[in-house]
Design a protein around this motif. Structure first.
Motif, PDB file in Angstrom:
ATOM      1  N   ALA A 109      -1.061 -10.453   4.188  1.00  0.00           N
ATOM      2  CA  ALA A 109      -1.527  -9.853   5.441  1.00  0.00           C
ATOM      3  C   ALA A 109      -2.829  -9.080   5.224  1.00  0.00           C
ATOM      4  O   ALA A 109      -3.744  -9.153   6.049  1.00  0.00           O
ATOM      5  N   LEU A 110      -2.931  -8.346   4.121  1.00  0.00           N
ATOM      6  CA  LEU A 110      -4.154  -7.584   3.844  1.00  0.00           C
ATOM      7  C   LEU A 110      -5.365  -8.498   3.714  1.00  0.00           C
ATOM      8  O   LEU A 110      -6.477  -8.146   4.117  1.00  0.00           O
ATOM      9  N   ARG A 119     -10.055  -7.371  -6.111  1.00  0.00           N
ATOM     10  CA  ARG A 119     -10.099  -6.146  -6.909  1.00  0.00           C
ATOM     11  C   ARG A 119      -9.719  -4.930  -6.075  1.00  0.00           C
ATOM     12  O   ARG A 119      -8.934  -4.087  -6.526  1.00  0.00           O
ATOM     13  N   GLU A 120     -10.260  -4.815  -4.867  1.00  0.00           N
ATOM     14  CA  GLU A 120      -9.962  -3.628  -4.064  1.00  0.00           C
ATOM     15  C   GLU A 120      -8.495  -3.587  -3.657  1.00  0.00           C
ATOM     16  O   GLU A 120      -7.928  -2.508  -3.483  1.00  0.00           O
ATOM     17  N   THR A 121      -7.850  -4.752  -3.531  1.00  0.00           N
ATOM     18  CA  THR A 121      -6.417  -4.786  -3.236  1.00  0.00           C
ATOM     19  C   THR A 121      -5.611  -4.334  -4.443  1.00  0.00           C
ATOM     20  O   THR A 121      -4.668  -3.549  -4.319  1.00  0.00           O
ATOM     21  N   ARG A 122      -5.974  -4.824  -5.619  1.00  0.00           N
ATOM     22  CA  ARG A 122      -5.262  -4.451  -6.840  1.00  0.00           C
ATOM     23  C   ARG A 122      -5.325  -2.953  -7.099  1.00  0.00           C
ATOM     24  O   ARG A 122      -4.367  -2.372  -7.606  1.00  0.00           O
ATOM     25  N   PHE A 123      -6.451  -2.326  -6.762  1.00  0.00           N
ATOM     26  CA  PHE A 123      -6.664  -0.924  -7.113  1.00  0.00           C
ATOM     27  C   PHE A 123      -6.342   0.047  -5.975  1.00  0.00           C
ATOM     28  O   PHE A 123      -6.681   1.235  -6.076  1.00  0.00           O
ATOM     29  N   LEU A 124      -5.678  -0.424  -4.928  1.00  0.00           N
ATOM     30  CA  LEU A 124      -5.213   0.490  -3.887  1.00  0.00           C
ATOM     31  C   LEU A 124      -4.199   1.466  -4.480  1.00  0.00           C
ATOM     32  O   LEU A 124      -3.326   1.076  -5.270  1.00  0.00           O
ATOM     33  N   LEU A 125      -4.295   2.730  -4.103  1.00  0.00           N
ATOM     34  CA  LEU A 125      -3.354   3.746  -4.562  1.00  0.00           C
ATOM     35  C   LEU A 125      -2.308   4.012  -3.491  1.00  0.00           C
ATOM     36  O   LEU A 125      -2.534   3.771  -2.295  1.00  0.00           O
ATOM     37  N   LEU A 126      -1.166   4.511  -3.936  1.00  0.00           N
ATOM     38  CA  LEU A 126      -0.125   4.894  -2.981  1.00  0.00           C
ATOM     39  C   LEU A 126      -0.664   5.894  -1.958  1.00  0.00           C
ATOM     40  O   LEU A 126      -0.349   5.827  -0.770  1.00  0.00           O
ATOM     41  N   THR A 127      -1.497   6.802  -2.433  1.00  0.00           N
ATOM     42  CA  THR A 127      -2.040   7.835  -1.556  1.00  0.00           C
ATOM     43  C   THR A 127      -3.071   7.293  -0.574  1.00  0.00           C
ATOM     44  O   THR A 127      -3.465   7.998   0.359  1.00  0.00           O
ATOM     45  N   ASP A 128      -3.524   6.054  -0.784  1.00  0.00           N
ATOM     46  CA  ASP A 128      -4.484   5.449   0.142  1.00  0.00           C
ATOM     47  C   ASP A 128      -3.812   4.990   1.438  1.00  0.00           C
ATOM     48  O   ASP A 128      -4.495   4.755   2.434  1.00  0.00           O
ATOM     49  N   LEU A 175      -0.495   1.228  -5.334  1.00  0.00           N
ATOM     50  CA  LEU A 175       0.321   0.777  -4.212  1.00  0.00           C
ATOM     51  C   LEU A 175       1.101  -0.479  -4.576  1.00  0.00           C
ATOM     52  O   LEU A 175       2.271  -0.619  -4.224  1.00  0.00           O
ATOM     53  N   LEU A 176       0.457  -1.392  -5.285  1.00  0.00           N
ATOM     54  CA  LEU A 176       1.101  -2.626  -5.722  1.00  0.00           C
ATOM     55  C   LEU A 176       1.533  -2.480  -7.177  1.00  0.00           C
ATOM     56  O   LEU A 176       0.730  -2.078  -8.022  1.00  0.00           O
ATOM     57  N   VAL A 177       2.782  -2.801  -7.455  1.00  0.00           N
ATOM     58  CA  VAL A 177       3.289  -2.737  -8.822  1.00  0.00           C
ATOM     59  C   VAL A 177       4.124  -3.972  -9.110  1.00  0.00           C
ATOM     60  O   VAL A 177       4.554  -4.686  -8.196  1.00  0.00           O
ATOM     61  N   THR A 181       3.944  -3.702 -14.827  1.00  0.00           N
ATOM     62  CA  THR A 181       3.122  -2.497 -14.703  1.00  0.00           C
ATOM     63  C   THR A 181       3.965  -1.228 -14.620  1.00  0.00           C
ATOM     64  O   THR A 181       3.508  -0.162 -15.042  1.00  0.00           O
ATOM     65  N   VAL A 182       5.181  -1.311 -14.095  1.00  0.00           N
ATOM     66  CA  VAL A 182       6.006  -0.099 -14.050  1.00  0.00           C
ATOM     67  C   VAL A 182       6.564   0.233 -15.430  1.00  0.00           C
ATOM     68  O   VAL A 182       6.948   1.377 -15.690  1.00  0.00           O
ATOM     69  N   ALA A 183       6.610  -0.772 -16.328  1.00  0.00           N
ATOM     70  CA  ALA A 183       7.131  -0.538 -17.679  1.00  0.00           C
ATOM     71  C   ALA A 183       6.022  -0.194 -18.672  1.00  0.00           C
ATOM     72  O   ALA A 183       6.304   0.140 -19.822  1.00  0.00           O
ATOM     73  N   ASP A 184       4.770  -0.272 -18.228  1.00  0.00           N
ATOM     74  CA  ASP A 184       3.627  -0.032 -19.104  1.00  0.00           C
ATOM     75  C   ASP A 184       3.260   1.449 -19.042  1.00  0.00           C
ATOM     76  O   ASP A 184       2.979   1.989 -17.968  1.00  0.00           O
ATOM     77  N   ASP A 185       3.253   2.101 -20.196  1.00  0.00           N
ATOM     78  CA  ASP A 185       2.945   3.538 -20.257  1.00  0.00           C
ATOM     79  C   ASP A 185       1.528   3.862 -19.782  1.00  0.00           C
ATOM     80  O   ASP A 185       1.243   5.000 -19.414  1.00  0.00           O
ATOM     81  N   ARG A 186       0.651   2.859 -19.792  1.00  0.00           N
ATOM     82  CA  ARG A 186      -0.724   3.100 -19.343  1.00  0.00           C
ATOM     83  C   ARG A 186      -0.827   3.126 -17.824  1.00  0.00           C
ATOM     84  O   ARG A 186      -1.872   3.465 -17.284  1.00  0.00           O
ATOM     85  N   LEU A 187       0.234   2.733 -17.126  1.00  0.00           N
ATOM     86  CA  LEU A 187       0.305   2.739 -15.663  1.00  0.00           C
ATOM     87  C   LEU A 187      -0.861   1.963 -15.035  1.00  0.00           C
ATOM     88  O   LEU A 187      -1.621   2.499 -14.217  1.00  0.00           O
ATOM     89  N   PRO A 188      -1.003   0.673 -15.389  1.00  0.00           N
ATOM     90  CA  PRO A 188      -2.143  -0.113 -14.892  1.00  0.00           C
ATOM     91  C   PRO A 188      -1.877  -0.676 -13.498  1.00  0.00           C
ATOM     92  O   PRO A 188      -0.741  -0.650 -13.005  1.00  0.00           O
ATOM     93  N   PRO A 189      -2.913  -1.211 -12.839  1.00  0.00           N
ATOM     94  CA  PRO A 189      -2.699  -1.952 -11.593  1.00  0.00           C
ATOM     95  C   PRO A 189      -2.121  -3.319 -11.904  1.00  0.00           C
ATOM     96  O   PRO A 189      -2.077  -3.733 -13.073  1.00  0.00           O
ATOM     97  N   VAL A 190      -1.664  -4.035 -10.893  1.00  0.00           N
ATOM     98  CA  VAL A 190      -1.161  -5.388 -11.123  1.00  0.00           C
ATOM     99  C   VAL A 190      -2.298  -6.274 -11.605  1.00  0.00           C
ATOM    100  O   VAL A 190      -3.470  -6.036 -11.300  1.00  0.00           O
TER     101      VAL A 190
END
Length: 255
Positions: A109-110, A119-128, A175-177, A181-190
């Motif tokens: 949908a996005l 890239r801008e979709t991958r790097f969306l934050l929850l706070t966005d 925002l996307l995980v 990525t949830v198991a990675d200690d570096r907390l990367p984007p998808v």
């Protein structure tokens, strides 16, 4: 190389190597013609990405003296940019419904409705994402606010609910995980591969779908500044879409 780059290259290489494995027993047998045939089946940016991956592979093999000749050495691709081509309506009908997970539906949908880039979709934050106000902040050179339509708003809510149910304790800020990525200690984007996997079952690429949405908007306006503001395009790219949508308005050169 960064792990992300290695993973991306493997994603491009895997189908090609699988095909070659049906015909040869060693990469020493691969010729320039084999490389060119593989590239011809993947036009545009996909072909350029594949060529980068193949060059990396064969250069490494030659450096390690596993092979003696690099079949990619004299291969080049045209860098001319093609005009965007509209996607037939029947391929777009029911597109969001064919996506198989809440995150996939939201991402489609996005792109299909709001033409967000990879890239801008991958790097969306929850706070966005501000569901209460129906807004999504997109991080570009200048911050851009997307006002969510009803469909995207519902899908965003569905994804947040699914995200919380599956990973209620994750500290990943994006925002996307994914499971990785949830198991990675570096907390990367998808990863880019996760994005590609969303669109592959739909028979479309993210970039083609985004182009179609921008082209549709260009049909409604002949103002490149509007496209630049809404979609974050460069002036030259915006004019390309305007020229494609309104071929009758293209300037003609004096003979």
């Amino acid at each position: 190389m960064p792990f992300e780059t290695i993973r991306k290259y493997l994603g491009y290489l895997h189908p090609v190597l699988t095909d070659w494995a049906t015909r040869v027993t060693s990469l020493r047998e691969i010729t320039k013609n084999d490389v060119q045939d593989a590239l011809e089946q993947r036009p545009g940016s996909t072909g350029r990405d594949l060529l980068s991956a193949l060059r990396s592979l064969f250069q490494a093999l030659k450096q390690e003296r596993v092979i003696f000749r690099d079949p990619t050495r004299s291969v080049s691709l045209s860098t001319s940019e093609r005009l965007p081509v509209p996607i037939p309506t029947d391929r777009l009908r029911g597109l969001i419904g064919r996506a198989d997970t809440p995150m996939a539906k939201f991402v489609v949908a996005l792109v299909a409705i709001h033409a967000l880039g990879r890239r801008e979709t991958r790097f969306l934050l929850l706070t966005d994402l501000d569901l209460a106000r129906g807004r999504l902040t997109v991080r570009r050179d200048l911050r851009h606010t997307v006002y969510l339509d009803e469909v995207t708003h519902i899908l965003a809510s569905d994804w947040l609910r699914d995200r919380h149910q599956r990973w209620p304790l994750t500290a990943n800020p994006y925002l996307l995980v994914s499971q990785q990525t949830v198991a990675d200690d570096r907390l990367p984007p998808v990863s880019t591969m996760v994005m590609n996997d969303i669109f592959r079952p739909l028979g479309l690429t993210l970039s083609k779908l985004r182009q179609d949405r921008i082209l549709d908007e260009a049909r409604q306006t002949a103002d490149p500044v509007h496209l630049m503001g809404v979609f974050g395009l460069a002036a030259e790219t915006a004019m390309k879409y305007i020229d494609t949508a309104h071929p009758e308005r293209r300037s003609t050169l004096w003979r």
